[in-house]
Structure formats: C-alpha cells, structure tokens
Design an enzyme around this catalytic site. Structure first.
Site, mmCIF file in Angstrom:
data_model
loop_
_atom_site.group_PDB
_atom_site.id
_atom_site.type_symbol
_atom_site.label_atom_id
_atom_site.label_comp_id
_atom_site.label_asym_id
_atom_site.label_seq_id
_atom_site.Cartn_x
_atom_site.Cartn_y
_atom_site.Cartn_z
ATOM 1 N N GLU A 1 5.559 -0.371 -7.393
ATOM 2 C CA GLU A 1 4.708 0.705 -6.837
ATOM 3 C C GLU A 1 5.444 1.564 -5.812
ATOM 4 O O GLU A 1 4.982 2.638 -5.450
ATOM 5 C CB GLU A 1 3.419 0.128 -6.224
ATOM 6 C CG GLU A 1 3.568 -0.649 -4.925
ATOM 7 C CD GLU A 1 4.080 -2.070 -5.105
ATOM 8 O OE1 GLU A 1 4.363 -2.453 -6.255
ATOM 9 O OE2 GLU A 1 4.201 -2.790 -4.100
ATOM 10 N N GLY B 1 6.650 -10.614 -10.770
ATOM 11 C CA GLY B 1 7.930 -9.951 -10.540
ATOM 12 C C GLY B 1 8.991 -11.005 -10.285
ATOM 13 O O GLY B 1 9.797 -11.341 -11.150
ATOM 14 N N HIS C 1 -3.013 -0.209 -8.743
ATOM 15 C CA HIS C 1 -2.284 -1.098 -7.817
ATOM 16 C C HIS C 1 -3.042 -1.177 -6.493
ATOM 17 O O HIS C 1 -3.568 -0.166 -6.016
ATOM 18 C CB HIS C 1 -0.858 -0.579 -7.586
ATOM 19 C CG HIS C 1 0.004 -1.608 -6.945
ATOM 20 N ND1 HIS C 1 -0.014 -1.853 -5.579
ATOM 21 C CD2 HIS C 1 0.877 -2.497 -7.480
ATOM 22 C CE1 HIS C 1 0.826 -2.847 -5.321
ATOM 23 N NE2 HIS C 1 1.381 -3.255 -6.447
ATOM 24 N N LYS D 1 -19.623 7.622 8.741
ATOM 25 C CA LYS D 1 -19.599 7.358 10.186
ATOM 26 C C LYS D 1 -19.922 5.896 10.501
ATOM 27 O O LYS D 1 -19.407 5.304 11.437
ATOM 28 C CB LYS D 1 -20.635 8.252 10.884
ATOM 29 C CG LYS D 1 -20.066 9.583 11.324
ATOM 30 C CD LYS D 1 -20.957 10.271 12.320
ATOM 31 C CE LYS D 1 -22.344 10.505 11.791
ATOM 32 N NZ LYS D 1 -23.130 11.475 12.511
HETATM 33 C C1 1AE Z 1 -0.705 -7.637 -5.434
HETATM 34 C C2 1AE Z 1 0.369 -6.782 -6.063
HETATM 35 C C3 1AE Z 1 1.555 -7.561 -6.563
HETATM 36 C C4 1AE Z 1 2.752 -6.708 -6.821
HETATM 37 O O1 1AE Z 1 2.680 -5.521 -6.970
HETATM 38 C C5 1AE Z 1 4.042 -7.316 -6.870
HETATM 39 O O2 1AE Z 1 5.098 -6.510 -6.891
HETATM 40 C C6 1AE Z 1 4.240 -8.664 -6.927
HETATM 41 O O3 1AE Z 1 5.485 -9.158 -7.013
HETATM 42 P P1 1AE Z 1 5.788 -10.716 -7.083
HETATM 43 O O4 1AE Z 1 5.264 -11.241 -8.380
HETATM 44 O O5 1AE Z 1 5.119 -11.365 -5.921
HETATM 45 O O6 1AE Z 1 7.268 -10.808 -7.012
#
Ligand code: 1AE
Length: 409
Positions: free
Chosen positions: A174, A357, A262, A96
């Site tokens: 994710e 990524g 994640h 709470k």
């Molecule tokens: C903070 C999580 C980063 C993530 O999951 C993700 O997909 C990053 O992608 P990029 O490296 O920014 O392309």
C-alpha cells in the site's frame, strides 16, 4: 414515526451524566437544533425532521478494568435530513458528536431506501471466484514486500516468484505510489506479463491488485490508466480517501475490475473504547456498502492484532445477510504464516482470503516456495489432515512449519 429513518448506535462513557437527557440532546442537536423552546406551530412543521431516541441502555460495571459507567444509545435520524451519500450519513450521525466527550460510534443501520442508492461490490465473493475459476477453496493472496527503490526488472522478478507459488491474488504494497522507477504504465504490463508466464507453469489465473493512488480528483483517471495498462484489480487505501471515493470507483461502469480495500489508517479510528468508529462498522459494513470486493483488516492471530470478538463482527458484516449489497471477501491479515491456516479456516470458513507478505517472502526456500506452502496448508485443512501430517509429503509446508510453527489456538 412516518418516513424512512436511519439509526446510529453509540457507546457513551460518563460517570455522572443523565444519559436519557444526553440522548435527547443528541437526537435534537444533530437534527432540528433546540426543540423544547420551539413554538407549537414550528414544532408541527419541524417534527418530521426531528431525530428520535430509540433506546438508552445504561451499564454501571463496578470493576476498575471496565472503563466506568456507560450507556449504549440508539438514535433514529430522518432520511429527510440528508442526501443519499456516505459523507452526509456520517456527518449527520457522527460529525460534531465525534468530538463531544467519550463517545464511540458502534453501528449504523441505514434505511432500506438509503441503502438502495449503493450498488455495492461490483463482483463480490462470487464475482472474484468466477474471474479466477476457483470455487472450491479459500483463496490465497501474496503481498509485495520491499518495493520502494526496486526497478522494473526487480519488481517483475518479485511478482513472478510470488505467482509461481500458485497464489490466486497478488497485491501491491500500500506504500507503493507513483514513482520514476516503477510507474503505473510500466509496472502493470510487466506484472501482468509475469502472471501469464507463471500461469503457463501453474495453470493458475491471477488477479493483480495495483495500488490506485494520486490526488482524489485524479483517481478515476488513474484507475482507467491502470486498467488500460492491463490491471485486473485495484488496491485502494479507502480510509485515506474516504468511503465516498470508494463508492464512486465501485459504481463506475468503466472501472470493471475488483477492488481490495486496504485498512491503512484504521488504527486512528477503531481501537479506543472511548472514541472513533467500531471496527465492524468501519472495516465491515461501510466497506461493503461503499463497494469493495475484498476488505483487509488485522487478524486476531498475527502481528497487528484486533480482538477476536471484533474480528468476527467484521467478518459477519462482510458475509452476513443484513445488507442487500453483495458479500465481500474477509482478508484477515498481518503476520500471517502457513501455521495459522487451520485457525483462519476454522474461524472464517471457506469464504476467506489467506493473505501474507512476510509469511510468503520469508520462507526459507523463497517466495515461490512460500506461496506453495500456503496452498499446501489450505489443501491439508480441506483434506482433514493436520499440517504436520501433510507436511511429511510436502517439503515447502514442512519448511514453513519448521520456521514458524503451527498455532492451535
Ligand atoms: C492489515 C494489512 C496487512 C498488510 O497490508 C501487510 O502488508 C501485511 O504484511 P505481513 O503479512 O504482515 O508481512
């Protein structure tokens, strides 16, 4: 104070409040209810359940940018009041109360007795390194990108290209859930098979973190399905499911693969100075207690920024000696490219996962070249050379630097 206590630290903003009174109100209100009105005999009976004010530090900065007058308040809660699970601890300390004014939970210090109920990460940093046979350098992870709408062959090809770059870890995006094009039972064998194909060329072992999804009560079943299909790692959206779900998965003897947590949804909890749960607790301490082997969080350099001070506190919670649980790999993420590797290694040291990524897939030479550029950037730093100097002999790194540059601060 007799018995075990777990303490919580809060930051409470208020221009006029009597913070000592407020602290007593929290300590009593979240434990025995009202205290002063209790008859003496009831007080004796209830005393062991009563929360205690440990400290109240009032700050009254005069500059307008500071956010105003606040107090850091520490309260000790008797372990007697709650069971040995994270929902009980969180609801006791910040249930709470989380809705009661401008208050943020900065830290929790569970008692040794409480912590002993949590085995924590099954593998931790050492266990993940042993699985990969890599002990002498930071790890590199690549993230699937643009996975929705891909069929199995397309997904496999994307995996293969990432793996050929020599990365140690590959994680699902994710947002990849159970879907007819790439269902778990087909996706996992296809990717693991591609990992083997790449290993023949690179000599590199690889962990594939398959996104563990579905309704909470099906998570265990789905984790076992993924492992049965060959998954050697699981990605878990811990904040959507809760820390207790992570703790259950991590402590399950049948789920014997590393788990990467994640941070999806973390922005709903930590960024405000006035509300929520501080990042070092949310993405550091609680993740480690609950038992993830890797914790992803926004880096201080990339596209989704978390301030440096908080970032380093997350790192310290994952790597430091305060908790009995195994250490967890920090994975500072989002917008990472090879030109950031010197900063990441400087700030995080050797026990870090460099994760990208767009920084892999966006390489002018494709994803395999992107992975190689990251490995070369790590090698450059470990050999004490600048990226620019190392790139003279390493065309993938050169192309990455030409595209994204090198950040020095
Ligand atoms: C903070 C999580 C980063 C993530 O999951 C993700 O997909 C990053 O992608 P990029 O490296 O920014 O392309």
């Amino acid at each position: 104070m007799n018995g075990a206590y777990s303490t919580a630290t809060y930051r409470l903003y208020d221009d006029k409040a009597d913070f000592d009174k407020k602290a007593r109100g929290i300590a009593e209100g979240l434990t025995v209810g009202s205290w002063t009105e209790l008859p003496e005999v009831a007080k004796q009976r209830m005393e062991k359940y009563l929360g205690r004010v440990v400290s109240v530090a009032v700050h009254d900065p005069k500059d307008a940018a500071s956010g105003g007058r606040y107090a850091d308040i520490k309260i000790a809660y008797p372990d007697l009041n709650f069971s040995r699970d994270l929902p009980a601890l969180l609801v006791t300390t910040f249930g709470k109360l989380s809705m009661d004014g401008r208050i943020k939970l900065l830290d929790l210090q569970p008692s040794a007795d409480f912590l002993s109920a949590f085995p924590g990460p099954k593998f931790g940093i050492q266990g993940v390194r042993e699985r990969l046979g890599v002990h002498d350098r930071p790890l590199v992870m690549s993230i699937f990108k643009s996975v929705i709408g891909y069929d199995l062959a397309g997904l496999r090809e994307q995996f293969l290209q990432q793996a050929l770059g020599g990365v140690d870890l590959i994680k699902d995006d994710e947002i990849l859930f159970e879907n007819p094009l790439t269902p778990l039972e087909k996706r996992v064998p296809a990717c693991i098979e591609a990992a083997r194909e790449a290993e023949q060329q690179t000599g590199q072992k690889l962990i594939y973190f398959t996104n563990l999804t579905g309704p909470t009560f099906k998570l265990r079943e789905n984790a076992l399905r993924a492992i049965e299909a060959g998954a050697n790692g699981l990605l878990f959206n811990v904040l959507a499911y809760g820390f207790d779900a992570l703790a259950a998965l991590a402590s399950d003897p049948d789920i014997a693969v590393p788990i990467a947590a994640h941070p999806a949804m973390a922005g709903a909890f930590y960024p405000s100075p006035y509300h929520g749960i501080a990042a070092p607790l949310l993405l550091g301490k609680l993740i480690r207690i609950a038992g993830a082997d890797l914790s992803l969080f926004p880096s201080p350099y990339g596209s989704v920024v978390m301030p440096k001070e908080e970032n380093f506190a997350v790192r310290d919670a994952l790597l430091g000696g305060e908790l009995p649980q195994r250490t967890v790999f920090p994975v500072p993420s989002a917008g990472i490219h090879p030109g950031l590797v010197p900063l990441i290694l400087r700030d995080f040291g050797p026990e870090v996962v460099v994760n990208a990524g767009g920084g892999v897939h966006g390489h002018p030479g494709g994803a395999a070249a992107g992975g190689r550029a990251f490995r070369q950037a790590v090698d450059a730093v470990l050999s004490g050379q600048t990226l620019e100097a190392y790139a003279a002999q390493h065309p993938e790194l050169k192309a990455a630097i030409d595209r994204w540059g090198v950040r020095s601060a």
